[in-house]
Design an enzyme around this catalytic site. Structure first.
Site, PDB file in Angstrom:
ATOM      1  N   LYS A   1     -14.582  -5.755  -2.197  1.00 24.36           N
ATOM      2  CA  LYS A   1     -13.242  -5.397  -1.718  1.00 24.36           C
ATOM      3  C   LYS A   1     -12.739  -4.212  -2.539  1.00 24.36           C
ATOM      4  O   LYS A   1     -13.016  -4.127  -3.752  1.00 24.36           O
ATOM      5  CB  LYS A   1     -12.325  -6.606  -1.916  1.00 24.36           C
ATOM      6  CG  LYS A   1     -10.943  -6.458  -1.352  1.00 24.36           C
ATOM      7  CD  LYS A   1     -10.147  -7.751  -1.569  1.00 24.36           C
ATOM      8  CE  LYS A   1      -8.777  -7.693  -0.927  1.00 24.36           C
ATOM      9  NZ  LYS A   1      -8.030  -8.961  -1.055  1.00 24.36           N
TER      10      LYS A   1
ATOM     11  N   SER B   1      -6.090 -10.670   3.129  1.00 30.27           N
ATOM     12  CA  SER B   1      -6.194  -9.232   3.023  1.00 30.27           C
ATOM     13  C   SER B   1      -7.623  -8.726   2.881  1.00 30.27           C
ATOM     14  O   SER B   1      -7.858  -7.523   3.020  1.00 30.27           O
ATOM     15  CB  SER B   1      -5.361  -8.754   1.832  1.00 30.27           C
ATOM     16  OG  SER B   1      -5.878  -9.275   0.616  1.00 30.27           O
TER      17      SER B   1
ATOM     18  N   SER C   1      -6.417 -14.734   0.778  1.00 32.22           N
ATOM     19  CA  SER C   1      -7.109 -13.548   1.277  1.00 32.22           C
ATOM     20  C   SER C   1      -8.624 -13.652   1.384  1.00 32.22           C
ATOM     21  O   SER C   1      -9.259 -12.713   1.836  1.00 32.22           O
ATOM     22  CB  SER C   1      -6.769 -12.351   0.398  1.00 32.22           C
ATOM     23  OG  SER C   1      -5.506 -11.904   0.767  1.00 32.22           O
TER      24      SER C   1
END
Ligand code: GLN
Length: 440
Positions: A37, A112, A136
């Site tokens: 990420k 996210s 997330s």
């Protein structure tokens, strides 16, 4: 590995899951490929954390989780797309294109860590590093039909995690294969002198401990979509068929999780974001003849997105002198109450089980009509375990009439990742995952 680069670029054109693709000619020599990420720092490689304010930021160090994957022989193939600073549940708060769900391009990958879940879903056996503050990892795992594990807070070093809420942030793993998650958790785990909150006590032991009984909080099932309700009920039957004892309970503390989380998270995030003023990281191309507060204002107005500004205002308000006790301190007490309610249940049961999200991935037009509060309340099942720091996992558990995946979320007591991994492997043997069609 020109071929790999071309393949990843092609995938990215369709799904927007990467913000940077890093596969190069050495990728073929590595033992395995992984992605991270973009909220994890990667040495000499642009790291934007979903924000325009960080454009051009090239960290001088790797996040520990990335460093450990590289030491184990892994090659980082890309940084995955995300909501700005991790603020969101649909990855629509990214200024760098919005990741598209591999099962339906009109729908969200979740957030996210939306790009991470998308990569885990479309690239077979891929392992993606994600970060969870309030859901997330599990939310996007559920929307993209993959497994997503969030370890106990402190199990994996936070060094190099671009902070959202420091007391909540955890590095996790996503993959379509539960064995991959079991393989890579020990690699990224362990005490790290660079993160004083990281811990190796008790050690991570993968011994095959089973989950024999689960508690299902009935009150958590209110307001589920029809499809998720029936998919979840069918999964409970499968669990019973596996010899797992399923008991319905009530857990009144769950209803306090969302308000407490959004106070704690915005309070912590708003202080963390104070360092982004166009001087240290990322963009620094402002007019230096301005007075310093005008210079800072210009950057923050221009380059922070709307959701980020909303959280700065909310968090700053909640921390104001005179209001701090009423909001932040009270939320910390609520958090303790939620932790003890889980502990109480986990004396009698091995795990707490709920669906991961109350609905399958929504369409982008539905998301754009949601108010911030509607979007925050979508996290009502993923936020509680994140507040407790307990390990939890989303496993794919069904599909709706349109073939959209859904997940269920299993929470065990602190440091009990072994049970989650054993469960996920057993579940993988009884539940048929339908992989999306990928144009490669
Ligand atoms: N959706 C939650 C939020 O917007 C969780 C995000 C996260 O875990 N980073 O705060």
């Amino acid at each position: 590995m020109k071929d790999l680069l071309a393949k990843l670029s092609k995938l990215n054109d369709k799904y927007s899951m990467f913000t940077t693709i890093t596969a190069d000619k050495d990728a073929g020599d590595s033992k395995f490929l992984f992605s991270a990420k973009d909220g994890l720092t990667s040495k000499d490689m642009e790291t934007k954390c979903g924000s325009r304010i960080l454009e051009g930021y090239r960290p001088v160090f790797d996040a520990t989780a990335i460093a450990k994957m590289r030491e184990a022989g892994g090659k980082l193939i890309g940084k995955t797309n995300m909501d700005e600073f991790g603020f969101g549940s649909f990855s629509t708060n990214s200024p760098f294109g919005v990741p598209k769900n591999p099962y339906d391009l009109e729908r969200s990958c979740g957030g996210s860590s939306g790009g991470a879940a998308c990569a885990a879903s479309v690239i077979e056996y891929h392992v993606a590093l994600g970060v969870s503050t309030g859901g997330s990892v599990c939310c996007p795992a559920s929307f993209c039909g993959v497994y997503g594990l969030v370890p106990t807070y402190g199990r994996v070093s936070r060094y190099g995690v671009i902070d959202n809420g420091n007391s909540l942030d955890k590095v996790g793993l996503l993959s379509s294969c539960p064995f991959q998650i079991a393989k890579f958790l020990p690699i990224i785990s362990g005490k790290d002198p660079k993160d004083p909150t990281s811990c190796c006590q008790p050690e991570l032991e993968i011994k095959g401990k089973k989950i024999k009984s689960v508690a299902v909080p009935e009150n958590a099932l209110d307001g589920l979509s029809k499809d998720v309700r029936s998919g979840f009920n069918a999964s409970l039957d499968t669990l019973r068929g596996m010899g797992i004892d399923v008991e319905m309970i009530t857990m009144p503390s769950l209803k306090y999780a969302i308000p407490a989380y959004y106070i704690i998270e915005t309070s912590e995030a708003s202080t963390n974001l104070a360092s982004y003023v166009g001087m240290r990281y990322g963009r620094q191309d402002g007019d230096l003849s301005l007075k310093f507060d005008d210079y800072f204002n210009y950057f923050r107005t221009e380059y922070f997105g709307d959701e980020t500004k909303r959280r700065i205002i909310l968090g700053t308000y909640a921390r104001m002198a005179g209001l701090r006790d009423r909001y932040y301190s009270k939320s910390l007490r609520v958090r303790l109450h939620i932790i003890s309610s889980y502990k109480e249940i986990l004396k009698e049961h091995d795990a707490v089980l709920t669906p991961t999200m109350p609905f399958v991935s929504p369409r982008f037009d539905e998301i754009s009509n949601m108010s911030p509060v509607e979007s925050y309340s979508a996290d009502r099942l993923t936020v509680p375990p994140n507040l407790t720091g307990m390990p939890h996992m989303s496993v794919p558990c069904g599909y709706d009439g349109n073939g959209m995946p859904m997940g269920m979320q299993i929470v065990t007591d602190h440091w009990q990742e072994d049970r989650l991994l054993t469960f996920a492997k057993e579940w993988g043997a009884v539940f048929d995952v339908r992989r999306p069609e990928v144009p490669l």
